[in-house]
Write a protein that holds these residues in place. Structure first.
Motif, PDB file in Angstrom:
ATOM      1  N   GLU A  44      22.893   5.727  22.850  1.00  0.00           N
ATOM      2  CA  GLU A  44      22.538   7.116  22.533  1.00  0.00           C
ATOM      3  C   GLU A  44      22.298   7.921  23.806  1.00  0.00           C
ATOM      4  O   GLU A  44      22.686   9.084  23.889  1.00  0.00           O
ATOM      5  N   ASN A  45      21.662   7.299  24.807  1.00  0.00           N
ATOM      6  CA  ASN A  45      21.439   7.986  26.076  1.00  0.00           C
ATOM      7  C   ASN A  45      22.758   8.349  26.756  1.00  0.00           C
ATOM      8  O   ASN A  45      22.912   9.444  27.288  1.00  0.00           O
ATOM      9  N   GLU A  46      23.696   7.421  26.736  1.00  0.00           N
ATOM     10  CA  GLU A  46      25.010   7.692  27.328  1.00  0.00           C
ATOM     11  C   GLU A  46      25.698   8.836  26.594  1.00  0.00           C
ATOM     12  O   GLU A  46      26.309   9.698  27.223  1.00  0.00           O
ATOM     13  N   GLN A  47      25.584   8.857  25.282  1.00  0.00           N
ATOM     14  CA  GLN A  47      26.211   9.913  24.504  1.00  0.00           C
ATOM     15  C   GLN A  47      25.584  11.270  24.788  1.00  0.00           C
ATOM     16  O   GLN A  47      26.279  12.281  24.860  1.00  0.00           O
ATOM     17  N   GLN A  48      24.266  11.309  24.964  1.00  0.00           N
ATOM     18  CA  GLN A  48      23.591  12.569  25.289  1.00  0.00           C
ATOM     19  C   GLN A  48      24.015  13.079  26.664  1.00  0.00           C
ATOM     20  O   GLN A  48      24.261  14.271  26.838  1.00  0.00           O
ATOM     21  N   ILE A  49      24.082  12.174  27.625  1.00  0.00           N
ATOM     22  CA  ILE A  49      24.538  12.564  28.965  1.00  0.00           C
ATOM     23  C   ILE A  49      25.985  13.042  28.906  1.00  0.00           C
ATOM     24  O   ILE A  49      26.341  14.058  29.505  1.00  0.00           O
ATOM     25  N   LEU A  51      27.480  14.421  26.388  1.00  0.00           N
ATOM     26  CA  LEU A  51      27.483  15.728  25.738  1.00  0.00           C
ATOM     27  C   LEU A  51      27.083  16.823  26.720  1.00  0.00           C
ATOM     28  O   LEU A  51      27.686  17.909  26.739  1.00  0.00           O
ATOM     29  N   LEU A  52      26.075  16.542  27.561  1.00  0.00           N
ATOM     30  CA  LEU A  52      25.658  17.521  28.572  1.00  0.00           C
ATOM     31  C   LEU A  52      26.803  17.810  29.553  1.00  0.00           C
ATOM     32  O   LEU A  52      27.069  18.969  29.895  1.00  0.00           O
ATOM     33  N   ASN A  55      29.447  19.915  27.829  1.00  0.00           N
ATOM     34  CA  ASN A  55      29.040  21.319  27.748  1.00  0.00           C
ATOM     35  C   ASN A  55      29.215  22.020  29.089  1.00  0.00           C
ATOM     36  O   ASN A  55      29.668  23.167  29.148  1.00  0.00           O
TER      37      ASN A  55
END
Length: 144
Positions: A44-49, A51-52, A55
């Motif tokens: 999940e952390n990798e996916q959030q990074i 996504l950032l 963006n």
């Protein structure tokens, strides 16, 4: 006289835009290379990074589009010498002759002028069919 002056100003403005874009397009290329290295994003952390970063990249792409620059669509398209640079040719069973089968670097265009050509591989058409050895006959060796 006014039309000529207007045209000269527009040409100078477009040249300045192209020069600036040529300096920042490597950032775009490096992002695309880096993204391929880090995929797939599992935790999940990798996916959030991820996504950032996506963006941020979308914001950067919007700035490029605001300059009036568009990406050259090359993969699967007929080779266009005005917007593409072929580095080699290759046989392909997937693409017909003179169709781009691989894109190594994206190209960009502004209206009808090329900012940077796409670096591509062009198909030679269907590759050779596998040779069937069942119908071949071997020469007979005669002894005298």
């Amino acid at each position: 006289m006014k039309e000529r002056a207007f045209e000269e100003v527009k040409l100078a403005s477009d040249k300045a835009k192209v020069d600036a874009l040529k300096e920042v397009l490597p950032i775009n290329d490096n992002y695309m290379r880096a993204k391929k290295v880090f995929e797939p994003l599992i935790s999940e952390n990798e996916q959030q990074i991820g996504l950032l970063y996506d963006n941020l990249f979308d914001s950067f792409s919007k700035v490029i589009e605001d300059f009036g620059v568009k990406k050259v669509e090359s993969l699967g398209q007929p080779f266009d010498v005005n917007f593409m640079e072929a580095i080699m040719t290759a046989p392909s069973t997937e693409y017909a002759k003179d169709i781009v089968c691989t894109e190594y670097q994206a190209g960009y265009r502004m209206e009808n002028s090329c900012v940077r050509p796409a670096i591509v591989v062009v198909s030679l058409g269907p590759g050779p069919d596998p040779v069937s050895y069942t119908h071949l006959t071997l020469p007979t060796i005669c002894s005298v």
